[in-house]
Design an enzyme around this catalytic site. Structure first.
Site, mmCIF file in Angstrom:
data_model
loop_
_atom_site.group_PDB
_atom_site.id
_atom_site.type_symbol
_atom_site.label_atom_id
_atom_site.label_comp_id
_atom_site.label_asym_id
_atom_site.label_seq_id
_atom_site.Cartn_x
_atom_site.Cartn_y
_atom_site.Cartn_z
ATOM 1 N N SER A 257 0.820 -1.282 -0.180
ATOM 2 C CA SER A 257 0.083 -0.027 -0.010
ATOM 3 C C SER A 257 0.679 1.170 -0.046
ATOM 4 O O SER A 257 2.016 1.396 0.656
ATOM 5 C CB SER A 257 -0.860 -0.163 1.315
ATOM 6 O OG SER A 257 -1.412 1.263 1.599
ATOM 7 N N TYR B 22 -1.829 -1.381 11.196
ATOM 8 C CA TYR B 22 -2.010 -1.696 9.785
ATOM 9 C C TYR B 22 -0.784 -1.470 8.969
ATOM 10 O O TYR B 22 -0.447 -2.236 8.304
ATOM 11 C CB TYR B 22 -3.393 -1.179 9.384
ATOM 12 C CG TYR B 22 -3.514 -1.216 7.897
ATOM 13 C CD1 TYR B 22 -3.852 -2.303 7.337
ATOM 14 C CD2 TYR B 22 -3.140 -0.009 7.150
ATOM 15 C CE1 TYR B 22 -3.997 -2.365 5.845
ATOM 16 C CE2 TYR B 22 -3.457 -0.175 5.834
ATOM 17 C CZ TYR B 22 -3.715 -1.102 4.964
ATOM 18 O OH TYR B 22 -3.635 -1.155 3.793
ATOM 19 N N LYS C 180 2.243 -3.522 6.703
ATOM 20 C CA LYS C 180 2.203 -3.508 5.242
ATOM 21 C C LYS C 180 3.924 -3.394 4.989
ATOM 22 O O LYS C 180 4.557 -4.031 4.234
ATOM 23 C CB LYS C 180 1.632 -2.430 4.459
ATOM 24 C CG LYS C 180 0.146 -2.657 4.568
ATOM 25 C CD LYS C 180 -0.272 -3.795 3.426
ATOM 26 C CE LYS C 180 -1.667 -4.113 3.498
ATOM 27 N NZ LYS C 180 -2.112 -5.365 2.678
#
Ligand code: UFG
Length: 340
Positions: free
Chosen positions: A126, A151, A155
């Site tokens: 991302s 989160y 990634k």
């Protein structure tokens, strides 16, 4: 014989669209998904679009035995790993849920793939890894900023896990695709984004407001240092994004990759403000949206968009659908979901 791609999280938003494009490109696909944040409709939609009875295995990627059985039952040539939790706020409240699900499942996948001699892995990363870049647009060389949520951290960590695992192996190849903001739905309106509960992301909130499910869209901030004061993002059509995965898989299977671990930005290269997106949605769909300007959302970056040169030159991929088409498709999908 066709090559077989395992798509974890294939019932979900990006996974389902990618399964359709892989199938259209002649790959066999097997979907593995625990349906924790998706629905069997995703699989049914994919089957309806492709006209193929794509195999679906309901399983959690943390389940080592199920993972081992999957790699035994199917002769897998490449994996695209989408399966992960993705709500930023929830990850702050429940970090261990995110570290366990997103990190352990990827480690399980990589070790199982290694045991079964599967050497081609695409990881769903991302633009969140860039945070607020000092220089825009962001290239793949733009330094990553410290993650501001568990989160985002997962990634970054999964990128590093893939990089290190590739480095330690003589044969493994990995590609991390850094998506900017995926939006829209398949032109058939048979698959699309189906958030559970109140949407966190802008476009599902817009379409649900237009459908009358939400009363009013809150635009988070109009006092940013941008042309109209609202945040700038790079909104990438989900079908275009899905096609980027096909090019990444082909690159590895055809041995076209230059390095065994590679990273590509997947965006349009165009910065669009929140207000511009809202106005475009209204214009292309011929409706008025109930919205109000409210304060900034904590944790939002002001502006981020992609330099997509590398994907164009190396993958031969670029975004094709216009913002108008994409926002029409998002509304067609919402209408179908709501029976409007
Ligand atoms: N926004 C609103 N109102 C809303 C929702 C969003 O104004 O109801 C604005 C946000 O403030 C932001 C823009 O719309 O300026 C886009 O917001 P999204 O939540 O759709 O997307 P983000 O850029 O915040 O999210 C992206 C990825 C996430 C990732 C996140 C990390 O979609 O997966 O970056 O910051 F986690």
């Amino acid at each position: 014989m066709s090559k077989c791609v395992l798509v974890t999280g294939g019932a979900g938003y990006i996974g389902s669209h990618t399964t359709v494009e892989l199938t259209a490109a002649g790959y066999d696909v097997v979907i593995a998904d625990d349906l924790s944040n998706s629905d069997i409709c995703g699989v049914e939609g994919v089957r309806a679009i492709t006209g193929k009875n794509i195999p679906f295995v309901e399983m959690n990627c943390l389940d080592k035995e199920a993972m081992d059985k999957l790699f035994t039952d199917y002769k897998i040539d490449a994996v695209i790993h989408f399966a992960a939790f993705k709500a930023v706020g929830e990850s702050v409240a429940e970090p261990l849920k995110y570290y366990s699900n997103n990190i352990e499942s990827f480690v399980t996948l990589l070790s199982t793939a290694a045991r079964h001699g599967v050497n081609n892995i695409v990881f769903s990363s991302s633009a969140t890894v860039y945070g607020q870049p000092d220089v825009l647009p962001a290239t793949e060389q733009t330094p990553r900023k410290p993650a501001t949520s568990p989160y985002g951290n997962t990634k970054q960590m999964c990128e590093d896990i893939l990089r290190d695992t590739v480095a330690a192996s003589a044969t493994l190849k990995g590609i991390a695709l850094r998506y900017f903001n995926p939006i829209g739905a398949h032109p058939s309106a048979l698959i699309g984004e189906l958030p559970k509960g109140v949407p966190n992301n802008l476009v599902p909130f817009i379409t649900q407001t237009a459908a009358g499910v939400r009363e009013c869209l809150s635009v988070f901030g109009d006092d940013y240092n941008t042309p109209d004061g609202s945040c700038l993002r790079d909104y990438i059509d989900v079908v275009d994004l899905a096609k980027a995965h096909v090019t990444a898989v082909s690159r590895m299977l055809d041995d076209k990759n230059k390095e065994r671990y590679e990273i590509f930005n997947i965006g349009t290269g165009r910065a669009v403000s929140v207000l511009e997106l809202v106005n475009t949605f209204e214009k292309v769909n011929g409706l008025k949206l109930n919205y109000k300007i409210v304060g900034r959302r904590p944790g939002d970056v002001e502006s981020v968009w992609a330099d997509t040169t590398l994907a164009a030159t190396e993958l031969g991929w670029k975004a094709e659908r216009t913002l108008d088409e994409t926002l029409k498709s998002a509304w067609e999908w919402e209408k179908r979901v709501r029976g409007l």
